[in-house]
Scaffold this motif. Structure first.
Motif, PDB file in Angstrom:
ATOM      1  N   SER A  64       1.789 -11.111  -6.977  1.00  0.00           N
ATOM      2  CA  SER A  64       0.485 -10.615  -7.440  1.00  0.00           C
ATOM      3  C   SER A  64      -0.270 -11.676  -8.224  1.00  0.00           C
ATOM      4  O   SER A  64      -1.021 -11.356  -9.144  1.00  0.00           O
ATOM      5  CB  SER A  64       0.654  -9.341  -8.288  1.00  0.00           C
ATOM      6  OG  SER A  64       1.404  -9.612  -9.466  1.00  0.00           O
ATOM      7  N   SER A 114      -0.536  -8.768  -3.923  1.00  0.00           N
ATOM      8  CA  SER A 114      -1.631  -7.959  -4.479  1.00  0.00           C
ATOM      9  C   SER A 114      -2.103  -6.911  -3.469  1.00  0.00           C
ATOM     10  O   SER A 114      -3.298  -6.734  -3.231  1.00  0.00           O
ATOM     11  CB  SER A 114      -2.800  -8.846  -4.911  1.00  0.00           C
ATOM     12  OG  SER A 114      -2.472  -9.612  -6.042  1.00  0.00           O
ATOM     13  N   SER A 115      -1.158  -6.206  -2.882  1.00  0.00           N
ATOM     14  CA  SER A 115      -1.458  -5.184  -1.879  1.00  0.00           C
ATOM     15  C   SER A 115      -0.805  -3.876  -2.275  1.00  0.00           C
ATOM     16  O   SER A 115       0.170  -3.853  -3.027  1.00  0.00           O
ATOM     17  CB  SER A 115      -0.987  -5.635  -0.497  1.00  0.00           C
ATOM     18  OG  SER A 115      -1.705  -6.772  -0.053  1.00  0.00           O
ATOM     19  N   ARG A 116      -1.336  -2.781  -1.753  1.00  0.00           N
ATOM     20  CA  ARG A 116      -0.829  -1.474  -2.148  1.00  0.00           C
ATOM     21  C   ARG A 116      -0.593  -0.584  -0.924  1.00  0.00           C
ATOM     22  O   ARG A 116      -1.217  -0.757   0.105  1.00  0.00           O
ATOM     23  CB  ARG A 116      -1.770  -0.792  -3.143  1.00  0.00           C
ATOM     24  CG  ARG A 116      -3.140  -0.448  -2.616  1.00  0.00           C
ATOM     25  CD  ARG A 116      -4.089  -0.009  -3.747  1.00  0.00           C
ATOM     26  NE  ARG A 116      -3.513   1.031  -4.573  1.00  0.00           N
ATOM     27  CZ  ARG A 116      -3.714   2.335  -4.354  1.00  0.00           C
ATOM     28  NH1 ARG A 116      -4.442   2.730  -3.317  1.00  0.00           N
ATOM     29  NH2 ARG A 116      -3.171   3.222  -5.151  1.00  0.00           N
ATOM     30  N   ASN A 117       0.331   0.359  -1.093  1.00  0.00           N
ATOM     31  CA  ASN A 117       0.691   1.309  -0.038  1.00  0.00           C
ATOM     32  C   ASN A 117       1.214   0.553   1.187  1.00  0.00           C
ATOM     33  O   ASN A 117       0.571   0.504   2.240  1.00  0.00           O
ATOM     34  CB  ASN A 117      -0.481   2.205   0.353  1.00  0.00           C
ATOM     35  CG  ASN A 117      -1.058   2.982  -0.807  1.00  0.00           C
ATOM     36  OD1 ASN A 117      -0.429   3.100  -1.854  1.00  0.00           O
ATOM     37  ND2 ASN A 117      -2.258   3.511  -0.640  1.00  0.00           N
ATOM     38  N   GLN A 171      -4.484  -2.832   1.905  1.00  0.00           N
ATOM     39  CA  GLN A 171      -4.137  -1.456   1.543  1.00  0.00           C
ATOM     40  C   GLN A 171      -3.738  -0.700   2.805  1.00  0.00           C
ATOM     41  O   GLN A 171      -4.358  -0.845   3.851  1.00  0.00           O
ATOM     42  CB  GLN A 171      -5.328  -0.777   0.877  1.00  0.00           C
ATOM     43  CG  GLN A 171      -5.081   0.668   0.468  1.00  0.00           C
ATOM     44  CD  GLN A 171      -6.210   1.231  -0.362  1.00  0.00           C
ATOM     45  OE1 GLN A 171      -6.724   0.591  -1.270  1.00  0.00           O
ATOM     46  NE2 GLN A 171      -6.625   2.457  -0.055  1.00  0.00           N
ATOM     47  N   THR A 178       0.564  -5.637  -6.942  1.00  0.00           N
ATOM     48  CA  THR A 178       1.223  -5.096  -5.761  1.00  0.00           C
ATOM     49  C   THR A 178       1.876  -3.795  -6.181  1.00  0.00           C
ATOM     50  O   THR A 178       2.623  -3.754  -7.165  1.00  0.00           O
ATOM     51  CB  THR A 178       2.260  -6.077  -5.201  1.00  0.00           C
ATOM     52  OG1 THR A 178       1.576  -7.087  -4.459  1.00  0.00           O
ATOM     53  CG2 THR A 178       3.256  -5.395  -4.288  1.00  0.00           C
ATOM     54  N   GLU A 179       1.598  -2.709  -5.457  1.00  0.00           N
ATOM     55  CA  GLU A 179       2.109  -1.403  -5.882  1.00  0.00           C
ATOM     56  C   GLU A 179       2.368  -0.497  -4.684  1.00  0.00           C
ATOM     57  O   GLU A 179       1.758  -0.623  -3.636  1.00  0.00           O
ATOM     58  CB  GLU A 179       1.138  -0.738  -6.857  1.00  0.00           C
ATOM     59  CG  GLU A 179      -0.284  -0.564  -6.355  1.00  0.00           C
ATOM     60  CD  GLU A 179      -1.207  -0.016  -7.432  1.00  0.00           C
ATOM     61  OE1 GLU A 179      -0.730   0.688  -8.348  1.00  0.00           O
ATOM     62  OE2 GLU A 179      -2.413  -0.302  -7.364  1.00  0.00           O
ATOM     63  N   ASN A 180       3.312   0.401  -4.886  1.00  0.00           N
ATOM     64  CA  ASN A 180       3.680   1.396  -3.886  1.00  0.00           C
ATOM     65  C   ASN A 180       4.187   0.726  -2.610  1.00  0.00           C
ATOM     66  O   ASN A 180       3.591   0.834  -1.541  1.00  0.00           O
ATOM     67  CB  ASN A 180       2.510   2.324  -3.565  1.00  0.00           C
ATOM     68  CG  ASN A 180       1.913   2.987  -4.777  1.00  0.00           C
ATOM     69  OD1 ASN A 180       2.567   3.118  -5.802  1.00  0.00           O
ATOM     70  ND2 ASN A 180       0.658   3.406  -4.680  1.00  0.00           N
TER      71      ASN A 180
END
Length: 426
Positions: free
Chosen positions: A228, A206-209, A183, A241-243
């Motif tokens: 992901s 599977s990670s964000r920002n 993150q 996985t987002e942003n």
């Protein structure tokens, strides 16, 4: 319609390094002071690990790598640590597989035995690798390993506040950078080079920002891939996985795609912005792909101000049979198919592209919901070939030199479909 959200989000990502960069002038540990030879022949793993361990014991600081050639095996960073590479510092992966211990890794979307990365961190906060040096992976006979997986170059697992800036990498046949379950990640000003299949540049998993900016990536496989996990296990884990914002990058692939999404997406891919980038791929500029039994989704993908050249396609979407099947496929008449929604491209320039959009392999059971393509200029040999889409908006498609109709469609619903005006060739 997601433009304002992404502008706010991208600005926030650009400011991330100001808030989470490790304290680099508190305590420093020079690897040569701890025994590193730096001659390219003596194994320096122990000296590097001593420096990281001393940094951790002191509560954090900077591990300094002066000019030299450092032969190392796997080393592990703890939190609150910056690895600073001199511009003339070269880290070189050991040719001995025994220097990469076995552990559990996520590879091809599932957890399997694999060798530790050259540089890794697990559940650490405030991690940075910076400076103008070079990190070169181990030789081909190690990087080609699949069962168990060989060592990737840099692998951060469960880390927060990660900054990778300014250095160069060289590798082959395996991923260069793999943030997993991370993150707040900033990857800037990297030059990444790899060769051969499976030689991805950056795999965001599977990670964000995540911000990827001002990077020059040329690889033997996907320059950047978003993942992901694969199968019902990834669905239940629910770690998308987002942003992700990718800006001002050059993305070249000699095999598959400048940006590839879908080999592993059962956990979902949400909120991706690709802006002000140049892409080229031996098969695709951008490739959104999946298969029956993968499930998952790609939601809110926006591409703005993109140049795609010398590639068979600007955008390829294939959702029926791409990639290997999971050991535990997603089931259900509808859920087994990947859902694409909120896919948008504006201000696109193409040059020497065979297909502008190749998107016929879409399951009728789960059509794409929301596809916008606007303000496209350049030349291509074939234009739009689309199927099974609803809420489509097409406008300003001003390409030349294509053969056949501007649009070939099957079960495509929306605006601009029948109002496209072909542009006569000059």
């Amino acid at each position: 319609m997601y433009r304002s959200y992404f502008l706010t989000y991208a600005l926030a990502l650009c400011l991330l390094p100001l808030f989470f960069a490790p304290t680099v002038d508190a305590k420093s540990f020079n690897v040569k002071d701890l025994g590193a030879a730096g001659n390219g022949a003596t194994l320096d793993t122990s000296a590097f690990q001593k420096a990281f361990d001393a940094c951790a014991s002191a509560g954090g600081g900077t591990v300094i790598v002066p000019a030299g050639n450092y032969l190392i095996g796997s080393v592990v960073m703890a939190g609150n640590t910056t690895l600073r590479l001199d511009r003339q510092a070269n880290l070189i992966g050991s040719p001995n597989i025994a220097d990469y211990p076995l552990t559990q890794v996520r590879y091809e979307g599932e957890f399997v035995p694999g060798h530790c990365a050259l540089i890794s961190a697990t559940n650490a906060n405030h991690i940075a690798i910076t400076g103008g040096g070079t990190i070169t992976g181990p030789p081909f006979d190690i990087s080609r390993l699949r069962s168990p997986r060989g060592p990737v170059l840099i692998e951060m697992v469960g880390c927060t506040n990660v900054a990778l800036t300014g250095f160069n990498t060289h590798y082959q046949r395996l991923w260069s950078i793999h943030p997993l379950f991370c993150q707040d990640v900033v990857i800037k000003n990297l030059t990444i080079r790899s060769t051969d299949l499976n030689g991805d540049g950056i795999d965001v998993d599977s990670s964000r920002n995540v911000l990827i900016e001002d990077c020059d990536i040329s690889t033997g496989d996907d320059a950047i891939s978003l993942k992901s996990g694969r199968g019902e296990t990834a669905v239940q884990l629910n770690r998308p996985t987002e942003n992700v914002t990718i800006k001002h990058c050059t993305l070249v692939s000699s095999a598959f795609a400048g940006l590839g999404i879908g080999t592993e997406l059962s956990g979902g891919i949400y909120n991706t912005l690709l802006e002000d980038c140049t892409l080229s791929g031996h098969q695709n500029g951008i490739f959104l792909k999946s298969r029956k039994g993968r499930g998952g989704c790609i939601k809110n993908f926006i591409g703005i101000n993109l140049t795609i050249h010398d590639s068979p396609t600007f955008l390829s979407i294939e959702l029926l049979d791409k990639g290997i099947q999971a050991t535990d496929p997603v089931t259900g008449d509808v859920d087994q198919w990947t859902q694409l929604s909120g896919i948008s491209f504006k201000h696109i320039h193409v040059d020497n592209v065979a297909f502008l959009v190749k998107a016929q392999a879409i399951p009728s059971e789960r059509p794409i919901d929301g596809f916008l393509l606007a303000d496209v200029q350049g030349n291509c040999r074939r234009a739009l070939d689309m199927a099974n889409m609803k809420n489509v908006a097409l406008s300003g498609i001003r390409v030349t030199h294509y053969q056949g109709p501007l649009l070939m469609e099957t079960h495509v619903e929306g605006t601009g479909i029948t109002q496209l005006d072909p542009v006569p060739d000059p």
